[in-house]
Write an enzyme that holds these catalytic residues in place. Structure first.
Site, short mmCIF file in Angstrom:
data_model
loop_
_atom_site.label_atom_id
_atom_site.label_comp_id
_atom_site.label_asym_id
_atom_site.label_seq_id
_atom_site.Cartn_x
_atom_site.Cartn_y
_atom_site.Cartn_z
N ARG A 23 0.82 -1.22 0.00
CA ARG A 23 0.00 0.00 0.00
C ARG A 23 0.86 1.27 0.00
O ARG A 23 0.53 2.25 0.67
CB ARG A 23 -0.95 0.05 1.20
CG ARG A 23 -2.05 -0.97 1.17
CD ARG A 23 -3.23 -0.49 0.32
NE ARG A 23 -4.12 -1.62 0.04
CZ ARG A 23 -5.26 -1.84 0.68
NH1 ARG A 23 -5.66 -1.02 1.60
NH2 ARG A 23 -6.00 -2.86 0.36
N ARG A 27 -3.98 6.55 0.36
CA ARG A 27 -4.54 7.76 0.96
C ARG A 27 -3.61 8.56 1.85
O ARG A 27 -3.90 9.70 2.18
CB ARG A 27 -5.81 7.41 1.74
CG ARG A 27 -7.01 7.27 0.83
CD ARG A 27 -8.20 6.73 1.57
NE ARG A 27 -7.94 5.36 2.00
CZ ARG A 27 -8.77 4.64 2.75
NH1 ARG A 27 -9.88 5.17 3.20
NH2 ARG A 27 -8.47 3.39 3.07
N ARG A 36 -7.76 10.97 -6.39
CA ARG A 36 -8.91 10.20 -5.92
C ARG A 36 -10.16 11.08 -5.91
O ARG A 36 -11.25 10.63 -6.27
CB ARG A 36 -8.60 9.70 -4.51
CG ARG A 36 -9.66 8.93 -3.81
CD ARG A 36 -9.60 7.48 -4.23
NE ARG A 36 -10.37 6.65 -3.32
CZ ARG A 36 -11.69 6.58 -3.33
NH1 ARG A 36 -12.38 7.28 -4.20
NH2 ARG A 36 -12.32 5.80 -2.48
N ASP A 73 -6.49 -3.90 -7.48
CA ASP A 73 -7.01 -4.47 -6.24
C ASP A 73 -7.25 -5.95 -6.43
O ASP A 73 -7.57 -6.40 -7.54
CB ASP A 73 -8.31 -3.77 -5.83
CG ASP A 73 -8.63 -4.07 -4.37
OD1 ASP A 73 -8.11 -3.38 -3.49
OD2 ASP A 73 -9.39 -5.04 -4.12
N TYR A 147 -13.91 -13.08 0.36
CA TYR A 147 -14.66 -11.88 0.00
C TYR A 147 -15.87 -12.24 -0.88
O TYR A 147 -16.94 -11.64 -0.77
CB TYR A 147 -13.77 -10.87 -0.74
CG TYR A 147 -12.85 -10.11 0.18
CD1 TYR A 147 -13.31 -9.03 0.93
CD2 TYR A 147 -11.51 -10.46 0.32
CE1 TYR A 147 -12.47 -8.33 1.78
CE2 TYR A 147 -10.65 -9.77 1.16
CZ TYR A 147 -11.15 -8.70 1.90
OH TYR A 147 -10.32 -8.01 2.74
O1 1CP Z 1 0.02 0.16 -3.22
C1 1CP Z 1 -0.32 -1.03 -3.30
O2 1CP Z 1 -0.08 -1.87 -2.42
C2 1CP Z 1 -0.95 -1.51 -4.59
C3 1CP Z 1 -2.38 -1.50 -4.71
C4 1CP Z 1 -3.26 -2.40 -3.85
C5 1CP Z 1 -3.08 -3.74 -3.45
C6 1CP Z 1 -1.86 -4.61 -3.61
C7 1CP Z 1 -4.53 -2.00 -3.41
C8 1CP Z 1 -5.12 -0.67 -3.62
N1 1CP Z 1 -5.15 -3.08 -2.83
C9 1CP Z 1 -4.28 -4.15 -2.81
C10 1CP Z 1 -4.52 -5.50 -2.32
C11 1CP Z 1 -5.70 -5.76 -1.46
N2 1CP Z 1 -7.00 -5.27 -1.60
C12 1CP Z 1 -5.70 -6.67 -0.39
C13 1CP Z 1 -4.49 -7.51 0.02
C14 1CP Z 1 -3.55 -6.75 0.89
C15 1CP Z 1 -4.09 -6.33 2.23
O3 1CP Z 1 -4.35 -7.21 3.08
O4 1CP Z 1 -4.24 -5.12 2.45
C16 1CP Z 1 -6.99 -6.68 0.18
C17 1CP Z 1 -7.47 -7.51 1.35
C18 1CP Z 1 -7.81 -5.81 -0.61
C19 1CP Z 1 -9.25 -5.55 -0.41
C20 1CP Z 1 -9.50 -4.12 -0.17
N3 1CP Z 1 -9.42 -3.15 -1.14
C21 1CP Z 1 -9.78 -3.48 1.07
C22 1CP Z 1 -9.92 -4.16 2.41
C23 1CP Z 1 -11.37 -4.38 2.71
C24 1CP Z 1 -11.65 -5.14 3.96
O5 1CP Z 1 -12.54 -4.66 4.69
O6 1CP Z 1 -11.08 -6.21 4.20
C25 1CP Z 1 -9.92 -2.09 0.80
C26 1CP Z 1 -10.29 -1.00 1.75
C27 1CP Z 1 -9.66 -1.92 -0.60
C28 1CP Z 1 -9.62 -0.64 -1.36
C29 1CP Z 1 -8.26 -0.21 -1.76
N4 1CP Z 1 -7.40 -0.96 -2.53
C30 1CP Z 1 -6.25 -0.25 -2.78
C31 1CP Z 1 -6.38 1.02 -2.11
C32 1CP Z 1 -5.36 2.12 -2.15
C33 1CP Z 1 -7.64 1.03 -1.49
C34 1CP Z 1 -8.25 2.19 -0.73
C35 1CP Z 1 -9.09 2.91 -1.70
C36 1CP Z 1 -9.44 4.32 -1.35
O7 1CP Z 1 -10.43 4.50 -0.61
O8 1CP Z 1 -8.78 5.25 -1.82
#
Ligand code: 1CP
Length: 341
Positions: A23, A27, A36, A73, A147
């Protein structure tokens, strides 16, 4: 030019210990928040190459990380399989519940829904500095299945866990579908420019022992085997987050993974003495210490560096959180890349 991350993964000595952060785009960066706000919808941002390319590159320009990770994602694969996916403001992702055989049978992977991702990889690859590695990724079948079955993480994946307890054939079928789709997705990521792949099993730690073997190790091993058959030299990093120490060890020994990312709960002693002799490791600074910064962060970083030595990829034990001050990230990158043993 030499790429420190590839050097470590190939068993060569890097010029410095390489660092990237899960990540690292997101944000906590004002330039991400600006884009965003313009893009409005998170999915649009992932699926518009102009935006996804820019966001992938933002942390590289600002901090000089040793790797860029594709901005996308793990939930894009369910979307390409035809599962409804929505990212709601302030709530995170919500998927349609895939909780019966009929819906599982209807899932069909449409690679054309992910062409924007491949285009983003190709564009990022052209723009990256010569010593920066491009990492592609997917979610592990178990984590993505969680999920899909439960829709989101809010209820602790109760239905997924019940399916595990019941050894439901629905779960086996869904996982098989996900292995097939992830294979195609990762292979095309390699063909679009990804030099390393990471498989995120963020919810691997929900399972233990025989269940961990059946739903985490075996599908991951299968996925890796298929990719290695075609691309044996592309390194793959696995991240079975919060698995029991003994399950981390089995994962290391029973999959053909090249490196393992470790979460911040795993003890450094165990990782060094039991896991590092088997696999290259990545990790595992606490994201909270990155928020705190200062002497405590640097002391913990130094402990990780001296424990694992130069054949290590520095990273967090999970993703950067939104309240992280960007200056702390800059300080950490400088410290790790400048560290002399
Ligand atoms: O910078 C990076 O790491 C690259 C982009 C990336 C990656 C590798 C994003 C962007 N998401 C992920 C993987 C991801 N997505 C995982 C595996 C890693 C981890 O455990 O964090 C998971 C579980 C998700 C699912 C997901 N996507 C969640 C979690 C939800 C939950 O309640 O379990 C969330 C909040 C997202 C949205 C997301 N994905 C990425 C970002 C930057 C965001 C936030 C979006 C925003 O509001 O701006």
């Amino acid at each position: 030019m030499e790429k420190p991350i590839l050097n470590v993964l190939q068993g060569k000595k890097p010029v410095h210990v390489p660092i990237w952060l899960m990540r690292q785009a997101g944000r906590y960066l004002p330039e991400y928040r600006d884009l965003r706000a313009k893009a409005k919808n998170f999915l649009n941002m992932c699926l518009t190459p102009d935006w996804a390319t820019e966001i992938t590159l933002q942390p590289i320009r600002r901090f000089g990380f040793d790797a860029a990770i594709l901005f996308a994602d793990i939930l894009l694969v369910p979307m390409a399989l035809g599962a409804g996916l929505d990212f709601r403001e302030g709530e995170g992702p919500v998927l349609e519940y895939i909780d019966n055989q009929k819906r599982i049978d209807q899932l069909s992977y449409d690679n054309s829904k992910l062409l924007a991702v491949y285009e983003t990889l190709a564009r990022v690859k052209k723009e990256l500095p010569d010593n920066t590695t491009l990492i592609g990724f997917c979610g592990a079948p178990w984590t993505v299945a969680c999920y899909m079955i439960d829709g989101n993480s809010k209820g602790g994946f109760a239905t997924s866990r019940r399916w595990v307890a019941e050894k439901s054939p629905l779960l086996d079928n869904l996982i098989r579908t996900l292995v097939d789709a992830s294979e195609l997705y990762l292979i095309q990521q390699i063909e679009s420019g990804a030099e390393v792949l990471q498989i995120f099993d963020s919810w691997g730690g929900l399972l233990q022992g025989a269940d961990f073997d059946r739903y985490v190790i075996q599908p991951t091993a299968d996925l890796i085997r298929r990719i290695k058959k075609k691309y044996p030299h592309v390194p793959i990093i696995g991240f079975p987050r919060e698995a029991l120490p003994e399950d981390y060890k089995l994962y290391a020994m029973q999959t053909d993974i090249d490196a393992m990312s470790i979460d911040f709960n795993l003890s450094l002693d165990f990782a060094k003495n039991t896991l590092q002799p088997v696999k290259t490791l990545q990790g595992n600074l606490s994201p909270d210490l990155l928020v705190e910064g200062g002497a405590n962060m640097l002391k913990a970083a130094e402990k990780i560096l001296t424990t694992f030595g130069p054949q290590h990829i520095f990273n967090l034990g999970h993703g950067v959180v939104p309240q992280t001050p960007p200056e702390h990230v800059g300080e950490l990158v400088k410290f790790v890349q400048g560290f002399k043993f």
